[in-house]
Scaffold this active site. Structure first.
Site, PDB file in Angstrom:
ATOM      1  N   SER A  78       0.958  -9.798  -0.591  1.00  0.00           N
ATOM      2  CA  SER A  78       0.783  -8.440  -0.443  1.00  0.00           C
ATOM      3  C   SER A  78       1.105  -7.718   0.718  1.00  0.00           C
ATOM      4  O   SER A  78       1.502  -6.469   0.689  1.00  0.00           O
ATOM      5  CB  SER A  78      -0.684  -8.108  -0.757  1.00  0.00           C
ATOM      6  OG  SER A  78      -1.337  -8.588  -0.042  1.00  0.00           O
ATOM      7  N   ASP A 107     -16.708 -10.232  -4.012  1.00  0.00           N
ATOM      8  CA  ASP A 107     -17.386  -9.280  -4.724  1.00  0.00           C
ATOM      9  C   ASP A 107     -17.066  -8.967  -6.307  1.00  0.00           C
ATOM     10  O   ASP A 107     -17.752  -8.874  -7.068  1.00  0.00           O
ATOM     11  CB  ASP A 107     -17.394  -7.955  -4.069  1.00  0.00           C
ATOM     12  CG  ASP A 107     -15.952  -7.454  -3.607  1.00  0.00           C
ATOM     13  OD1 ASP A 107     -15.557  -8.339  -2.901  1.00  0.00           O
ATOM     14  OD2 ASP A 107     -15.799  -6.477  -4.099  1.00  0.00           O
ATOM     15  N   GLU A 147      -9.425 -13.814  -4.315  1.00  0.00           N
ATOM     16  CA  GLU A 147     -10.499 -13.376  -2.976  1.00  0.00           C
ATOM     17  C   GLU A 147     -10.815 -14.573  -2.092  1.00  0.00           C
ATOM     18  O   GLU A 147     -10.860 -15.926  -2.382  1.00  0.00           O
ATOM     19  CB  GLU A 147     -11.701 -12.906  -3.828  1.00  0.00           C
ATOM     20  CG  GLU A 147     -11.612 -11.628  -4.598  1.00  0.00           C
ATOM     21  CD  GLU A 147     -13.049 -11.249  -5.098  1.00  0.00           C
ATOM     22  OE1 GLU A 147     -13.187 -10.107  -4.790  1.00  0.00           O
ATOM     23  OE2 GLU A 147     -13.759 -11.827  -5.885  1.00  0.00           O
ATOM     24  N   GLY A 183     -15.783 -13.177   0.408  1.00  0.00           N
ATOM     25  CA  GLY A 183     -15.898 -11.885   0.048  1.00  0.00           C
ATOM     26  C   GLY A 183     -15.507 -12.058  -1.424  1.00  0.00           C
ATOM     27  O   GLY A 183     -14.466 -11.079  -2.109  1.00  0.00           O
ATOM     28  N   SER A 195      -8.665   0.050   6.516  1.00  0.00           N
ATOM     29  CA  SER A 195      -8.894  -1.213   7.524  1.00  0.00           C
ATOM     30  C   SER A 195      -7.565  -1.335   8.441  1.00  0.00           C
ATOM     31  O   SER A 195      -7.298  -1.969   9.372  1.00  0.00           O
ATOM     32  CB  SER A 195      -9.340  -2.479   7.003  1.00  0.00           C
ATOM     33  OG  SER A 195      -8.273  -3.134   6.045  1.00  0.00           O
ATOM     34  N   LYS A 232       0.728  -1.138   0.185  1.00  0.00           N
ATOM     35  CA  LYS A 232       0.112   0.067   0.076  1.00  0.00           C
ATOM     36  C   LYS A 232       0.915   1.076  -0.070  1.00  0.00           C
ATOM     37  O   LYS A 232       0.337   2.297  -0.469  1.00  0.00           O
ATOM     38  CB  LYS A 232      -0.906   0.124   1.124  1.00  0.00           C
ATOM     39  CG  LYS A 232      -2.129  -0.930   1.138  1.00  0.00           C
ATOM     40  CD  LYS A 232      -3.271  -0.600   0.065  1.00  0.00           C
ATOM     41  CE  LYS A 232      -4.549  -1.324   0.133  1.00  0.00           C
ATOM     42  NZ  LYS A 232      -5.597  -0.808  -0.519  1.00  0.00           N
TER      43      LYS A 232
END
Length: 322
Positions: free
Chosen positions: A307, A213, A207, A211, A81, A56
């Protein structure tokens, strides 16, 4: 005429130049045992060794670095989060500004403490009953701050894509690239870089089962909304993909597969015992998909983005049954 994508390979290369000397160029690990388990040659891009412990930082810094002097003087806001929270807080500090971060009340304690440690002010909310996007936008508007969203921003997406750019510079052409999917920024940026360098590479998102989506959205051809998932992969516990990320991923992503929480824990254990690295649940999901043989037909050379590694010792021990 085809629409111009919101993020180009030139944007990713520009982000790489901006990040040079500030972000870490993280290592790529190989393992004979992993190759045997996967039945392929595997290259693991270790973003758990990135600053703040996750990929990130790439996107947050790239976005904050492009603000005007006036915006930097007022400060930045973000909602997250945990990992984007830390990344934005550190990027703000590096660039001489301040940060206010909206975090869920149940965010991991280690991530909240780290965010505060970088000098950010933290505001909390209930992720299961409140809309963090609306809250974050209101917070930024009310305080006159520049909002740095966790994934749905061209500069953030371009920054995240530098992880795949580095991986491919180190490994050469790959047959497949496995990428964790939360809001979709990492895979959107990674796919932008990967497809530009090697158009034949298969880009596969991963995923958690609870979750999915993005998988559902891609199958339907439009963004869908699911209940906020309850999964150990807190960085992937989202209800819907981003608007910009979904547009890119529709064009560039070849498939999305899912893994169970149990398979994520197995991957965390494998990474710790055999690769000698610590991964948080979200950071281990792409490795989990590889170990669980979710990718068919089996590619010959596979890149895996690990990640992040932001999990405290108590949680890590609990998940691994220690």
């Amino acid at each position: 005429m085809a629409a111009v994508p919101p993020v180009s390979f030139d944007d990713v290369r520009g982000a790489a130049a901006r990040l040079r000397g500030t972000a870490h160029r993280t290592p790529v690990l190989t393992s004979r045992t992993l190759d045997e388990r996967a039945g392929a040659e595997v290259f693991v891009k270790c973003e758990n060794f990135q600053r703040v412990g996750a990929f990130k930082f790439r996107g947050a810094y790239n976005a904050v670095a492009q603000l005007t002097p006036e915006q930097l003087a007022r400060g930045v806001a973000a909602y997250s989060s945990g990992n984007h929270a830390q990344a934005t807080a550190l990027a703000a500090r590096e660039l001489g500004t301040t940060a206010v971060i909206l975090m869920p009340e149940d965010a991991p304690r280690s991530k909240r403490e780290a965010t505060a440690g970088y000098g950010a002010e933290i505001v909390t909310y209930d992720r299961y009953t409140e809309d963090r996007t609306a809250l974050g936008e209101a917070l930024a508007r009310d305080r006159g701050l520049a909002l740095i969203p966790p994934y749905d921003h061209p500069h953030v997406i371009a920054g995240q894509g530098t992880a795949a750019l580095e991986l491919l510079e180190d490994t050469g052409e790959l047959d497949a690239l496995l990428v964790p999917v939360g809001g979709g920024g990492l895979i959107a940026g990674s796919a932008t870089a990967a497809k530009a360098l090697h158009p034949g590479v298969r880009v596969i998102g991963v995923e958690p089962e609870a979750g999915d989506d993005t998988r559902r959205s891609l199958a339907r051809g439009e963004r869908v909304v699911i209940p906020v998932p309850r999964t150990i992969a807190d960085g992937q516990a989202l209800a819907t993909p981003g608007e910009l990320t979904f547009a890119l991923n529709q064009r560039l992503v070849d498939d999305v597969v899912v893994v169970s929480d149990e398979e994520i824990v197995d991957a965390m254990r494998f990474a710790f015992e055999r690769l000698k690295i610590v991964l948080e649940p979200s950071g281990a999901s792409a490795l989990a998909a590889l170990l669980a043989h979710r990718v068919t037909p089996r590619p010959r050379r596979i890149g895996v983005i690990a990640s992040g590694g932001n999990v405290d010792t108590t949680r890590f021990a609990e998940l691994l049954g220690g």
